[in-house]
Motif scaffolding. Structure first.
Motif, PDB file in Angstrom:
ATOM      1  N   ALA A  59       0.836  -1.202   0.000  1.00  0.00           N
ATOM      2  CA  ALA A  59       0.000   0.000   0.000  1.00  0.00           C
ATOM      3  C   ALA A  59       0.872   1.255   0.000  1.00  0.00           C
ATOM      4  O   ALA A  59       0.570   2.231  -0.698  1.00  0.00           O
ATOM      5  N   ASN A  60       1.954   1.240   0.750  1.00  0.00           N
ATOM      6  CA  ASN A  60       2.875   2.382   0.767  1.00  0.00           C
ATOM      7  C   ASN A  60       3.511   2.585  -0.601  1.00  0.00           C
ATOM      8  O   ASN A  60       3.661   3.723  -1.055  1.00  0.00           O
ATOM      9  N   ASP A  61       3.881   1.493  -1.250  1.00  0.00           N
ATOM     10  CA  ASP A  61       4.461   1.594  -2.594  1.00  0.00           C
ATOM     11  C   ASP A  61       3.461   2.195  -3.583  1.00  0.00           C
ATOM     12  O   ASP A  61       3.807   3.050  -4.394  1.00  0.00           O
ATOM     13  N   ARG A  62       2.204   1.729  -3.489  1.00  0.00           N
ATOM     14  CA  ARG A  62       1.175   2.282  -4.377  1.00  0.00           C
ATOM     15  C   ARG A  62       0.952   3.764  -4.095  1.00  0.00           C
ATOM     16  O   ARG A  62       0.824   4.570  -5.016  1.00  0.00           O
ATOM     17  N   ALA A  63       0.943   4.143  -2.816  1.00  0.00           N
ATOM     18  CA  ALA A  63       0.746   5.546  -2.459  1.00  0.00           C
ATOM     19  C   ALA A  63       1.892   6.400  -2.989  1.00  0.00           C
ATOM     20  O   ALA A  63       1.673   7.502  -3.498  1.00  0.00           O
ATOM     21  N   LYS A  64       3.108   5.900  -2.887  1.00  0.00           N
ATOM     22  CA  LYS A  64       4.258   6.639  -3.409  1.00  0.00           C
ATOM     23  C   LYS A  64       4.162   6.783  -4.924  1.00  0.00           C
ATOM     24  O   LYS A  64       4.461   7.832  -5.483  1.00  0.00           O
ATOM     25  N   THR A  65       3.717   5.711  -5.597  1.00  0.00           N
ATOM     26  CA  THR A  65       3.550   5.760  -7.055  1.00  0.00           C
ATOM     27  C   THR A  65       2.510   6.809  -7.423  1.00  0.00           C
ATOM     28  O   THR A  65       2.715   7.610  -8.327  1.00  0.00           O
ATOM     29  N   TRP A  66       1.380   6.801  -6.703  1.00  0.00           N
ATOM     30  CA  TRP A  66       0.326   7.777  -6.988  1.00  0.00           C
ATOM     31  C   TRP A  66       0.832   9.200  -6.743  1.00  0.00           C
ATOM     32  O   TRP A  66       0.520  10.119  -7.483  1.00  0.00           O
ATOM     33  N   GLU A  67       1.613   9.360  -5.662  1.00  0.00           N
ATOM     34  CA  GLU A  67       2.160  10.676  -5.351  1.00  0.00           C
ATOM     35  C   GLU A  67       3.117  11.139  -6.455  1.00  0.00           C
ATOM     36  O   GLU A  67       3.066  12.299  -6.881  1.00  0.00           O
ATOM     37  N   LEU A  68       3.959  10.224  -6.931  1.00  0.00           N
ATOM     38  CA  LEU A  68       4.877  10.575  -8.016  1.00  0.00           C
ATOM     39  C   LEU A  68       4.107  10.914  -9.291  1.00  0.00           C
ATOM     40  O   LEU A  68       4.454  11.869 -10.002  1.00  0.00           O
ATOM     41  N   GLN A  69       3.063  10.137  -9.569  1.00  0.00           N
ATOM     42  CA  GLN A  69       2.263  10.427 -10.759  1.00  0.00           C
ATOM     43  C   GLN A  69       1.576  11.783 -10.638  1.00  0.00           C
ATOM     44  O   GLN A  69       1.545  12.561 -11.596  1.00  0.00           O
ATOM     45  N   ALA A  70       1.049  12.098  -9.477  1.00  0.00           N
ATOM     46  CA  ALA A  70       0.384  13.388  -9.274  1.00  0.00           C
ATOM     47  C   ALA A  70       1.384  14.528  -9.419  1.00  0.00           C
ATOM     48  O   ALA A  70       1.097  15.550 -10.054  1.00  0.00           O
ATOM     49  N   THR A  71       2.571  14.353  -8.858  1.00  0.00           N
ATOM     50  CA  THR A  71       3.611  15.385  -8.975  1.00  0.00           C
ATOM     51  C   THR A  71       4.009  15.558 -10.432  1.00  0.00           C
ATOM     52  O   THR A  71       4.156  16.693 -10.912  1.00  0.00           O
ATOM     53  N   PHE A  72       4.169  14.467 -11.151  1.00  0.00           N
ATOM     54  CA  PHE A  72       4.549  14.520 -12.561  1.00  0.00           C
ATOM     55  C   PHE A  72       3.479  15.247 -13.381  1.00  0.00           C
ATOM     56  O   PHE A  72       3.783  16.117 -14.194  1.00  0.00           O
ATOM     57  N   LEU A  73       2.210  14.900 -13.148  1.00  0.00           N
ATOM     58  CA  LEU A  73       1.131  15.559 -13.878  1.00  0.00           C
ATOM     59  C   LEU A  73       1.052  17.040 -13.543  1.00  0.00           C
ATOM     60  O   LEU A  73       0.812  17.872 -14.427  1.00  0.00           O
ATOM     61  N   LYS A  74       1.284  17.392 -12.296  1.00  0.00           N
ATOM     62  CA  LYS A  74       1.273  18.806 -11.901  1.00  0.00           C
ATOM     63  C   LYS A  74       2.409  19.546 -12.592  1.00  0.00           C
ATOM     64  O   LYS A  74       2.231  20.662 -13.091  1.00  0.00           O
ATOM     65  N   GLU A  75       3.582  18.933 -12.633  1.00  0.00           N
ATOM     66  CA  GLU A  75       4.717  19.564 -13.312  1.00  0.00           C
ATOM     67  C   GLU A  75       4.442  19.711 -14.808  1.00  0.00           C
ATOM     68  O   GLU A  75       4.805  20.729 -15.406  1.00  0.00           O
ATOM     69  N   LEU A  76       3.796  18.711 -15.406  1.00  0.00           N
ATOM     70  CA  LEU A  76       3.446  18.817 -16.822  1.00  0.00           C
ATOM     71  C   LEU A  76       2.491  19.978 -17.062  1.00  0.00           C
ATOM     72  O   LEU A  76       2.635  20.733 -18.020  1.00  0.00           O
ATOM     73  N   GLN A  77       1.529  20.104 -16.164  1.00  0.00           N
ATOM     74  CA  GLN A  77       0.559  21.175 -16.324  1.00  0.00           C
ATOM     75  C   GLN A  77       1.218  22.538 -16.102  1.00  0.00           C
ATOM     76  O   GLN A  77       0.895  23.503 -16.774  1.00  0.00           O
TER      77      GLN A  77
END
Length: 91
Positions: A59-77
């Motif tokens: 669950a922690n790994d999935r949360a970190k992945t989601w956090e990285l994806q959210a950060t990446f999408l925010k940076e893209l935007q």
């Protein structure tokens, strides 16, 4: 005559010792069974604990992945050029 009493007394003491030894052996067997059962329970609890820790780690790994994806999408935007359509241009 005294020798007979001594022999009988020693035989009685020997029988008492054997009975005590038998009783001690039975008690030892009961304790070994109890210890074995408790060890089995401990192994079961440790196995369950490892499963829970594994699920938490996943669950922690999935949360970190989601956090990285959210950060990446925010940076893209943030990097996306701002659109000037719908804005009036003052000349």
């Amino acid at each position: 005559m005294i020798q007979n009493y001594l022999i009988i007394g020693m035989a009685i003491l020997f029988v008492i010792t054997l009975l005590q030894l038998h009783k001690t052996t039975e008690r030892e067997d009961e304790l070994l069974k109890t210890i074995s059962n408790k060890n089995r329970l401990i192994w079961d609890y440790e196995t369950e604990l490892l499963e829970i820790r594994s699920k938490i780690a996943e669950a922690n790994d999935r949360a970190k992945t989601w956090e990285l994806q959210a950060t990446f999408l925010k940076e893209l935007q943030d990097d996306k050029p701002k659109s000037t359509r719908n804005k009036s241009i003052n000349k």
